[in-house]
Design a protein around this motif. Structure first.
Motif, PDB file in Angstrom:
ATOM      1  N   ALA A  88       0.931  -1.564   0.433  1.00 10.19           N
ATOM      2  CA  ALA A  88       0.060  -0.208  -0.472  1.00 10.19           C
ATOM      3  C   ALA A  88       0.903   1.181   0.017  1.00 10.19           C
ATOM      4  O   ALA A  88       2.115   0.802   0.082  1.00 10.19           O
ATOM      5  CB  ALA A  88      -0.554  -0.297   1.027  1.00 10.19           C
ATOM      6  N   GLN A 140      -1.796   8.409  -3.695  1.00  4.10           N
ATOM      7  CA  GLN A 140      -1.732   9.265  -1.586  1.00  4.10           C
ATOM      8  C   GLN A 140      -1.310  10.437  -1.992  1.00  4.10           C
ATOM      9  O   GLN A 140      -0.673  10.840  -2.592  1.00  4.10           O
ATOM     10  CB  GLN A 140      -0.278   8.015  -1.114  1.00  4.10           C
ATOM     11  CG  GLN A 140       0.184   8.160   0.184  1.00  4.10           C
ATOM     12  CD  GLN A 140      -0.865   7.072   1.072  1.00  4.10           C
ATOM     13  OE1 GLN A 140      -1.649   6.892   0.445  1.00  4.10           O
ATOM     14  NE2 GLN A 140      -0.564   7.065   2.153  1.00  4.10           N
ATOM     15  N   THR A 145      -5.903   7.715   0.903  1.00  5.00           N
ATOM     16  CA  THR A 145      -5.446   7.063   0.336  1.00  5.00           C
ATOM     17  C   THR A 145      -6.782   6.997  -0.790  1.00  5.00           C
ATOM     18  O   THR A 145      -7.782   6.609  -0.073  1.00  5.00           O
ATOM     19  CB  THR A 145      -5.433   5.827   0.747  1.00  5.00           C
ATOM     20  OG1 THR A 145      -4.243   5.838   1.396  1.00  5.00           O
ATOM     21  CG2 THR A 145      -4.627   5.386  -0.378  1.00  5.00           C
ATOM     22  N   GLY A 187      -8.828   5.253  -3.735  1.00  8.18           N
ATOM     23  CA  GLY A 187      -9.248   3.532  -4.035  1.00  8.18           C
ATOM     24  C   GLY A 187      -9.089   3.598  -5.998  1.00  8.18           C
ATOM     25  O   GLY A 187     -10.333   4.539  -6.063  1.00  8.18           O
ATOM     26  N   GLN A 234      -3.008   3.065  -5.780  1.00  7.51           N
ATOM     27  CA  GLN A 234      -3.412   3.963  -4.886  1.00  7.51           C
ATOM     28  C   GLN A 234      -2.754   5.729  -4.926  1.00  7.51           C
ATOM     29  O   GLN A 234      -1.616   5.409  -5.284  1.00  7.51           O
ATOM     30  CB  GLN A 234      -3.261   3.599  -3.736  1.00  7.51           C
ATOM     31  CG  GLN A 234      -3.677   2.004  -3.060  1.00  7.51           C
ATOM     32  CD  GLN A 234      -3.614   2.172  -1.379  1.00  7.51           C
ATOM     33  OE1 GLN A 234      -2.414   2.921  -1.108  1.00  7.51           O
ATOM     34  NE2 GLN A 234      -4.049   1.389  -1.380  1.00  7.51           N
TER      35      GLN A 234
END
Lengths: 688, 298
Positions: free
Chosen positions: B31, B78, B158, B160, B76
């Motif tokens: 992640a 971020q 974050t 998606g 992701q």
């Protein structure tokens, strides 16, 4: 002059966890009320408000100042402070000065030492305006929060970041600063429907301003009923109904400030999935409400409650339907895949699933639970070949894809799959019911097999966790052991599973082959839970203690004794018999020290009519109640004991226990010993 | 809005909000939180704001390219800001507007979510953000990272990207997403990643060399510790990432027993904690240089 004003405090926050909102709101009300009382500020009533983004309290008619207090200050003795002419000397003048009044304003009081000077005055209370900042801060600091967090560089924590503090006393802003925020008369409206800050003119208008200008329904109850109403509006009257689950309703209400429901649809082919799966997908995952026909069958609809009346409703509907479609398609796939492999074939793979670090795998647990079930079946004297099979399969659903995706369905899926695999009904039902009760007040397993499996599973966990020192503390119980213990007790008592708990724990302990962990500690822990259960049922503490004095080890037996004693204490004869027992108990305690054991009653030594009659009646009664004890009919036994009252009374009225002749005395003590034994069979009556 | 336009729009939005536009770390990880620009920069008092895309690998989520919603690798986007701005939520909502999500049309909800990463010894509180019932973002205020209290707190957003794009493009299958739509012809997510999903699903579940992965795990641990002794926390952290990914692959190969799995988790956690401590001390020795430079004072 004004004597009171309305008062408002609002904490404006980022979105609060829905489950906490009610409890914080209530706690805030209590804390602020307590602080106001502490400072002597009275008020008429309080109205709490709460939404996901605010906790507020409206205090009606808060007094303008503390009530004035009467002050009395004792001064020196008059003979020391005043001369014969009644004029004050230095001492008298000094006291007046200290009280900041002229000497003439002082009065006198008589005391044991003689007359004294007295200063008596009314002190005016302090203004609320001056006291409120401190009161508000104290209430903020005392709030109980389950899980605190910090944000940015702020030192003080809260449950989510605080964005505003609104404090109004009438129209006046009370200045406080906390969480890096200073109070004002501004608050936030709905995040999207009116994002501009709102001015609150007076506390009384708070609710109205939020509703009409802010698009926020600040009252939880009103919002909740709006949620319900908007759900009803989306159902076809006369052919559909929505069964609203209470916790979900309150959770959804606390996720919204302006409820607005939408009706969504899913492909009816998914209706072939087990109902529990659909419900879980709709309620648990999507926080929506399932729709049923009037007969109760699930229909391919669900109602979602959003936070806005959308300018394009179809967008919200389409989005929700897409998520549901993906989730149900997954569930459908998992269900079909899972059915390809019978549960029995999965058990071996439980070796790779951890139960708890240091306690081995789920496979190890499965084997222990099976042994425990066998033990329990033997104890309750029922032939339950199915319970061992159920135990063996009980954890296998942890390895199915469905439970992996919908963990809340463990047990339930196990039951469904067991049935589909051709296992018998009792096996499937026991697997399904093994986790009941899931919470306080939840339903219990309905079958004897389910009850045994549920007990075995929990006892195994309790023994294991206690063995590795994971014993719950006053504020921490991460493994839910208290709930597990209560579950075991409730099942044993309410489902009448008559088992010796102590022996069961010792047996469960032996299965772990651990050297650590004292079974006794767990047994005591569980008996303490019994106290909790007992308080909850409204059983008198004296009754509880009287029964506990007998150190019962079978919870069901405990329950029967408690019931019997509760009936007994309401009998007409009870009071006299309890008194007599206390007397007997005291005499025996005292004499035991002097003479030791009294031995058996020797009929030849009974001289007086009253003692002869008591002995005879006692013998008769014992025979009578022995039959009741055999059947655990404690209430009947007590009724039998009540018949002894006349003889006991007469004995104490006419017989001197402490006779001079040692032989006679010992014989009478022996008689009392027997009396006490017969009374103490069920509970220690002398403790009542 | 194509997938690439989505990335560009979010990046330029956050750049305007003062974030440094970084690039993905060229290593495998689970992640964006594992990116040093999140994990390490969350530690200590220095201010930090950044935005970047991070390909994120979850070997066990592979479905051989056959499931319309599940991928062993996804993207992701971020965003990290430290200290978390007071209007972080508003900034986030404005970013949705920038990609065409109108909060007066769509139902945006902040639903409680408590985040924790046992391997990184990190936890935080916040929400998953729902758009019409679909989770599109994780929103977290870090409380602890690498076992250290976060002071000040870093806020992490974050996105998606796949889920967000599926909503925006109104498609039910991730492989149908339009990644780019140049005149030369439309390029879908499937064109770019379907084969990758098929191959890596096989690799993750069937082919990854278990013996070698164990060696990698042990070696990374050893090397991490020795690098720490040499005061090289950044290099040591890359060893944590290697160990962590080796662990994830061993997991998807189902080659770890129950107790072994738990032990490995704890080993990674212990490394992450040590690296965090070392990083903090090193920055401290340097006098926390970003404090002096940054305009956001702490």
């Amino acid at each position: 002059m004004r004597t009171h004003r309305d008062f408002l405090v609002e904490i404006g926050t980022e979105e609060l966890p829905p489950r906490c909102v009610d409890s914080i709101s209530l706690d805030f009300k209590n804390q602020l009320g307590e602080q106001l009382a502490l400072k002597g500020l009275s008020f008429k009533s309080m109205t709490p408000f709460s939404t996901p983004r605010r906790i507020a309290l409206l205090v009606h008619r808060l007094s303008e100042r503390q009530s004035s207090r009467r002050i009395e200050k004792k001064g020196p003795l008059c003979k020391l402070a005043v001369d014969e002419k009644g004029l004050p000397n230095e001492v008298g003048l000094g006291f007046a000065k200290a009280c900041r009044v002229p000497f003439e304003a002082l009065t006198r009081m008589s005391t044991r030492e003689g007359e004294r000077l007295l200063h008596r005055a009314e002190q005016e209370g302090q203004l609320a305006v001056a006291l409120l900042p401190e009161i508000i801060l104290a209430a903020f600091q005392k709030l109980y929060l389950e899980k605190r967090m910090r944000w940015a560089g702020e030192e003080h924590s809260f449950i989510r970041p605080v964005r505003s503090i609104t404090v109004l006393f009438g129209k006046e802003i009370i200045p406080v600063t906390y969480w890096g925020v200073s109070s004002s008369n501004m608050t936030a409206g709905h995040r999207f429907l009116n994002p501009r800050p709102l001015k609150i003119t007076t506390p009384k208008r708070y609710e109205k301003i939020l509703k009409t200008k802010g698009f926020v329904i600040p009252s939880f109850l009103e919002r909740q009923s709006l949620v319900l109403k908007s759900i009803q509006k989306q159902t076809e009257e006369g052919s559909e109904k929505v069964v609203v689950e209470e916790t979900l309703l309150s959770e959804v209400t606390n996720l919204l400030e302006w409820p607005c429901a939408y009706r969504c649809h899913f492909d009816s082919r998914f209706c072939e999935l087990p109902e529990e799966v659909l419900i879980s997908a709709i309620e648990h995952h999507q926080r929506s409400f399932p729709v049923r026909s009037l007969q109760g069958t699930l229909l391919p609809y669900f109602i979602t409650v959003s936070n806005i009346p959308s300018q394009r409703a179809e967008a919200i509907v389409a989005g929700n339907e897409r998520v549901m479609r993906a989730r149900l398609a997954d569930a459908d796939f998992f269900f079909k895949e899972d059915l390809k492999e019978p549960l029995a074939n999965r058990v071996d793979a439980l070796k790779e699933v951890s139960f708890q670090e240091a306690l081995g795998s789920m496979f190890d647990k499965t084997l222990r639970v099976r042994e425990l079930c066998q033990y329990l079946a033997k104890q309750v004297n029922e032939k339950m070949p199915e319970v061992c099979r159920a135990a063996f399969l009980s954890k296998a659903d942890l390895l199915t894809q469905m439970v992996n995706e919908f963990p809340e369905l463990q047990g339930i899926m196990g039951g469904i799959y067991a049935k589909a695999n051709g296992e018998s009904d009792p096996v499937a039902l026991a697997i399904r019911e093994q986790y009941l009760p899931r919470f306080a007040g939840d339903k219990l397993p309905t079958s004897q097999e389910g009850a045994c499996l549920a007990i075995a599973d929990r006892i195994d966990s309790l023994v294991g966790f206690f063995g590795i020192g994971k014993i719950p503390t006053a504020d921490k119980d991460p493994f839910g052991l208290r709930r597990a213990a209560l579950g075991v007790l409730r099942i044993m008592i309410e489902r009448a599973v008559d088992v010796d708990l102590k022996a069961l724990i010792i047996f469960a302990h032996s299965l772990y082959k651990m050297h650590k962990g004292e079974p006794e500690v767990l047994f005591q822990f569980m008996m303490e839970r019994l106290k909790f259960l007992s308080d909850e049922k409204g059983i008198l503490p004296t009754v509880f203690n009287a029964v506990m004095a007998k150190e019962p080890t079978r919870p069901l037996d405990w329950q029967r004794r408690v019931e019997a004693v509760t009936v007994f204490i309401h009998l007409e004869e009870a009071e006299a018999l309890i008194a007599a027992n206390k007397r007997v108990s005291n005499i025996l305690k005292k004499e035991a020290k002097l003479c030791g054991e009294a031995g058996e009653v020797r009929p030849a030594l009974l001289k007086l009519p009253a003692e002869i009659m008591l002995a005879e009646k006692l013998k008769e009664t014992r025979k009578e109640i022995a039959r009741y004890y055999e059947k655990n009919a404690y209430t009947e036994a007590f009724k039998g004991l009540a018949n002894l009252r006349r003889e006991v009374d007469r004995f104490f009225d006419t017989v001197l226990v402490m006779a001079e002749q040692t032989e006679l005395r010992n014989n009478r003590l022996a008689l009392l010993g027997e009396l006490r034994a017969v009374f103490s069979e069920v509970a220690d009556i002398s403790l009542l | 809005m194509t997938f690439q336009e989505l990335i560009l729009a979010l990046q330029s939005y956050w750049v305007k909000e003062g974030c440094v536009l970084l690039q993905p770390l060229d290593m495998t990880m689970g992640a964006g939180t594992f990116h040093p620009a999140t994990f390490l920069r969350a530690i200590g008092p220095e201010p930090w704001c950044a935005v970047f895309v991070q390909p994120s690998r979850r070997p066990t989520d592979g479905r051989y390219g056959e499931n319309p919603n599940r991928l062993q690798q996804h993207f992701q986007l971020q965003v990290v800001m430290k200290p978390s701005p007071l209007d972080f939520q508003d900034k986030y909502l404005a970013s949705l507007k920038a990609i065409g999500i109108d909060a007066n049309v769509h139902d945006i909800r902040f639903v409680e979510d408590n985040w924790g990463s046992p391997t990184l010894a990190a936890w935080g509180l916040g929400w998953e953000v729902w758009c019409d019932g679909m989770e599109i973002t994780q929103f977290t205020y870090f409380q602890q990272v690498g076992g250290m209290e976060c002071r000040p707190v870093m806020g992490e957003i974050t996105y998606g990207l796949e889920r967000l794009a599926m909503g925006l493009q109104n498609v039910d299958n991730v492989y149908d997403l339009v990644w780019a739509d140049p005149p030369s012809g439309r390029v879908t997510y499937g064109d770019l990643w379907a084969q990758n999903e098929r191959e890596f699903s096989r690799y993750n579940f069937e082919r990854a060399d278990v013996v070698h992965l164990r060696e990698i795990f042990d070696h990374s641990e050893k090397s991490c510790l020795s690098l720490l002794e040499d005061h090289l926390p950044l290099a040591a952290y890359e060893e944590v990432l290697k160990a962590s990914h080796a662990f994830n692959l061993l997991d998807s190969r189902k080659s770890l027993s129950v107790s072994e799995r738990q032990r490995c988790l704890l080993r990674v956690r212990s490394l992450a904690t040590r690296v965090a401590g070392a990083y903090y001390h090193l920055r401290e020795a340097l006098g926390f240089p970003l404090i002096q430079k940054g305009e956001c004072s702490v």
